[in-house]
Design a protein around this motif. Structure first.
Motif, mmCIF file in Angstrom:
data_model
loop_
_atom_site.group_PDB
_atom_site.id
_atom_site.type_symbol
_atom_site.label_atom_id
_atom_site.label_comp_id
_atom_site.label_asym_id
_atom_site.label_seq_id
_atom_site.Cartn_x
_atom_site.Cartn_y
_atom_site.Cartn_z
ATOM 1 N N LEU A 76 1.247 0.121 4.617
ATOM 2 C CA LEU A 76 1.244 0.024 3.153
ATOM 3 C C LEU A 76 2.175 1.067 2.543
ATOM 4 C CD1 LEU A 76 -0.144 -1.523 0.851
ATOM 5 C CD2 LEU A 76 -1.950 0.191 0.917
ATOM 6 N N SER A 77 2.102 2.280 3.036
ATOM 7 C CA SER A 77 2.973 3.353 2.526
ATOM 8 C C SER A 77 4.445 2.989 2.673
ATOM 9 C CB SER A 77 2.690 4.664 3.256
ATOM 10 O OG SER A 77 1.392 5.107 2.967
ATOM 11 N N ALA A 78 4.792 2.393 3.813
ATOM 12 C CA ALA A 78 6.187 1.999 4.052
ATOM 13 C C ALA A 78 6.638 0.939 3.046
ATOM 14 C CB ALA A 78 6.361 1.497 5.481
ATOM 15 N N LEU A 79 5.794 -0.051 2.772
ATOM 16 C CA LEU A 79 6.160 -1.102 1.821
ATOM 17 C C LEU A 79 6.250 -0.577 0.392
ATOM 18 C CD1 LEU A 79 4.092 -4.144 3.160
ATOM 19 C CD2 LEU A 79 6.572 -3.800 3.290
ATOM 20 N N VAL A 80 5.350 0.323 0.030
ATOM 21 C CA VAL A 80 5.380 0.894 -1.313
ATOM 22 C C VAL A 80 6.642 1.743 -1.487
ATOM 23 C CG1 VAL A 80 4.212 2.503 -2.885
ATOM 24 C CG2 VAL A 80 2.889 0.750 -1.672
ATOM 25 N N LEU A 81 7.027 2.469 -0.444
ATOM 26 C CA LEU A 81 8.263 3.252 -0.510
ATOM 27 C C LEU A 81 9.488 2.358 -0.683
ATOM 28 C CD1 LEU A 81 7.677 6.042 2.165
ATOM 29 C CD2 LEU A 81 7.875 6.321 -0.315
ATOM 30 N N GLN A 82 9.387 1.111 -0.219
ATOM 31 C CA GLN A 82 10.487 0.157 -0.381
ATOM 32 C C GLN A 82 10.471 -0.496 -1.762
ATOM 33 O OE1 GLN A 82 10.216 -2.672 2.854
ATOM 34 N NE2 GLN A 82 10.326 -1.066 4.404
ATOM 35 N N GLY A 83 9.491 -0.158 -2.581
ATOM 36 C CA GLY A 83 9.479 -0.643 -3.950
ATOM 37 C C GLY A 83 8.451 -1.706 -4.282
ATOM 38 N N GLN A 84 7.648 -2.129 -3.326
ATOM 39 C CA GLN A 84 6.626 -3.130 -3.644
ATOM 40 C C GLN A 84 5.466 -2.480 -4.379
ATOM 41 O OE1 GLN A 84 5.171 -5.364 -0.295
ATOM 42 N NE2 GLN A 84 6.770 -6.894 -0.499
ATOM 43 N N ALA A 85 4.857 -3.241 -5.276
ATOM 44 C CA ALA A 85 3.643 -2.781 -5.939
ATOM 45 C C ALA A 85 2.548 -2.651 -4.880
ATOM 46 C CB ALA A 85 3.222 -3.785 -7.011
#
Length: 191
Positions: A76-85
């Protein structure tokens, strides 16, 4: 260097194996003999770690939840760092083809792997299952603060149901199609 004693390391090895096996095969299929053999231990050594099979199942469920939560947080942290909500990323992860197939390897959310069996647990096991549910609902509320507890529960129940139903389908194409459609529908509904 590990600070765990040899007995604690052995206990953890048994829990790792049990968590994998219950996600792959369910609670009913887990036998003490198979568990200990797969852990590289003797059957008799089981009782040095657990009072009985029910105690093992409860602790294995808690351990599987911990493993799953740790993995979800990392991804989750990786996806959020890529800009996903955050909530969008969680739905993407939970309703991914990788998570759909995770139970075959003994990984993923134990609640989606064991949902229909949870009510058969002892009271101790159901208390742990309730903690798992509450933990996921709380996580969803953290990811989307506007969600009420009840909305978080409804969303999590939907996620579990989608995974369980699509895992039961013999046609992978149809399962993946329903998975994608459900992912889109839930994101539209909750974002």
């Amino acid at each position: 260097m590990s600070t765990l004693t040899k007995k604690e390391q052995t206990h953890l090895r048994i829990l790792d194996t049990a968590a994998r096996l219950i996600r792959q095969q369910g609670f009913e299929a887990l036998s003490v003999g198979v568990l200990m053999k797969e852990s590289g231990l003797t059957h008799g050594g089981f009782y040095a770690h657990f009072a009985n099979r029910d105690a093992l199942l409860a602790e294995a469920l808690a351990h599987a939840r911990y493993q799953s939560a740790e993995r979800i947080q990392t991804e989750l942290s990786a996806l959020v760092l890529q800009g996903q909500a955050p909530l969008q990323a969680f739905i993407e992860l939970y309703l991914s083809e990788a998570h759909l197939d995770a139970a075959k390897q003994g990984e993923g959310c134990p609640l989606s792997a064991l949902g229909s069996e949870l009510f058969r647990l002892t009271n101790e096991g159901r208390v742990i299952a309730q903690g798992c549910i509450d933990g996921f609902v709380s996580l969803l509320q953290q990811l989307q603060p506007s969600l009420t507890k009840e909305q978080g529960f409804a969303l999590f129940a939907s996620l579990i149901g989608v995974v369980q139903l699509t895992r039961s389908m013999p046609d992978p194409q149809q399962a993946h199609s329903y998975l994608a459609a459900s992912r889109n529908q839930l994101q539209q509904q909750y974002l």
